[in-house]
Design an enzyme around this catalytic site. Sequence first.
Site, mmCIF file in Angstrom:
data_model
loop_
_atom_site.group_PDB
_atom_site.id
_atom_site.type_symbol
_atom_site.label_atom_id
_atom_site.label_comp_id
_atom_site.label_asym_id
_atom_site.label_seq_id
_atom_site.Cartn_x
_atom_site.Cartn_y
_atom_site.Cartn_z
ATOM 1 N N GLY A 231 49.438 40.977 35.064
ATOM 2 C CA GLY A 231 49.845 40.650 34.219
ATOM 3 C C GLY A 231 50.578 42.633 33.635
ATOM 4 N N SER A 232 50.937 43.247 32.686
ATOM 5 C CA SER A 232 51.104 44.735 32.649
ATOM 6 C C SER A 232 50.741 45.354 32.939
ATOM 7 C CB SER A 232 51.288 44.474 31.259
ATOM 8 O OG SER A 232 51.673 43.119 30.091
ATOM 9 N N VAL A 233 49.423 45.683 33.020
ATOM 10 C CA VAL A 233 48.732 46.675 34.005
ATOM 11 C C VAL A 233 49.305 47.413 35.028
ATOM 12 C CG1 VAL A 233 46.241 45.510 33.778
ATOM 13 C CG2 VAL A 233 47.173 45.565 36.167
#
Length: 596
Positions: A315-317
């Site tokens: 995801g957004s990492v």
Amino acid sequence: MTRTPLRPLARILDARARGVNPDVIERENIRRRHEEMRDHSRARAETRLLVMGLAFFCAFSVIGLRMGVMAGSEGEEPRTARAGVASQIVPTRAEIVDRRGRILATNMETSALYAHPHQMIEPERAAKELAKIFPELDAETLTRRFTTPGSKFYWIRRTLSPEQRQQVHDIGEPGLHFGPREMRLYPNGPIAAHILGGSTFDNEGTRWAEIKGSAGLEHAFDERLRDPAKAGQPLRLSLDLTVQAALEQVLAGGMSLMKAKGAAAVLMDVNTGEVVAMASLPDFDPNDRPHNPTSGHPDDSPLFNRAVQGVYELGSVFKAFTIAQVLEEGIATPDTVIDIRGPIRWGRFSISDDHYLGTETDVREILVESSNIGTARLAQKIGPERQQVFLRRLGMMETVPLEIAEASSADPRTQSNWSELTTMTVSYGHGMSVSLAHVAAAYAAIANGGRLLKPTLLRRDTPPEGTRVMSEGTSATLRQMLREVVTEGTASFGDVEGYEVGGKTGTANKLRPSGGYYEDKTIATFASIFPASDPRYTLILMLDEPETHIYGMDRRTAGWTAVPVAAEVIRRIAPLLGLRPAVEPVSAADITLTSN
């Protein structure tokens, strides 16, 4: 000796003729004879004393010389071997220690237990008594083995504790025999189990057995640990046992609190690439390593290392990597305004944000508020080719080079057709699966000024140069933005007073084995660096299928699950790492003077 007569006739007659008494002649002869006998005895005694003195002198000289040689040599335990048994003297396997020399794996003398059924007197009674001592053994099976005609040998146990050995000895059965051997001992139990792996016996006999690594570092460094020339040189790891134990304790508590299926974390020194702690839950005890699973999904087994073997869409990492690239290549600045109206439609697919952020915002806000649309717009400016090149520079396109055997199976998974849609989804962490170790190395590069270091589980005495993947300016700007994610954005629960935590949340729906995504199962990740102003460590923490109920709602996103667990980890381990909390100075205006 010629004997002289005491009273010879001629001398008597001569003495009488001269008027001398013959008795005087006899007494004189007796005196001379006694003197000759005394002189002879004295000479013989003196000779004997001289010979004995020389003998004692030689003996004590040899003993003294031998004692001097022994005093100047190294002591060595005597070893014996029985004739006809080959390879009985087995070299001791080298120990494994942490960065401070504390033992993680060592050896212990133990005994094996086997039976000669043809020598047994009461096999049925022996079988029942053994079943009482070892609950995993079946008395009926043992009885059948012991009473089978022609049976000459049967293994019962490869290792025994001293208490078990005594209990078996008390049975008094002459057909039960003990064999001396060494076993591998992990004194800390499950701590660092997935890193150490485990060991088993190889080339086994009744009076000897060779220890062989079966997984983890024990397998990867098996030849080095078995080398007789290095038996006295322990394998020194980069791990800190105290930090590892604290990390596992907090992670287990967070996993239970968030009702997660599993959890994993990697703590890395950003300046050396050393892995200071790495955990995967559920875990196991390497002293009693379970068997490899024969069915089901691999991560259902406690042997599965989620930190290395597990590759996930995180995801957004990944948004930090997209922002780093646009800053590094001059595509945008933190203040560049991006159109975030959505959703972005691509065929039957659409990209949208979880919450409304307006119609436009700058790059800094895109990262702080975690905008999928804004990140996808930036990815369109980058393009597929340049995106792949940058991710490859970050080490995201190849196996993570850790020293444990399981790392070789952690190949990143990417789309076969890297289209513009793939470029947009990968920019915010979907469509590409990597391990936590991959992300830890990449975030370490962001934290240390832009140098990608090869991660290692071995202690390094000098920091490596690394490969430059971004400028120090890009690194410094991105670190400030990651700090704002914690102070103002989606990771507000991650702020730990005194340690300036910076980081990025990531929530991704889990992939179905049959294709598509689960609606109610997520991977929640928090990738952090601390202290943000002068980073020393990066912590990547993941929860597999977490869920918590807060404010009347079920929460599965990283901000509600992974972030608070990571914050508690940092709060616990930072003092153990020698980091002193930064205390905010109190201004004079905040001081109130009082008088009595």
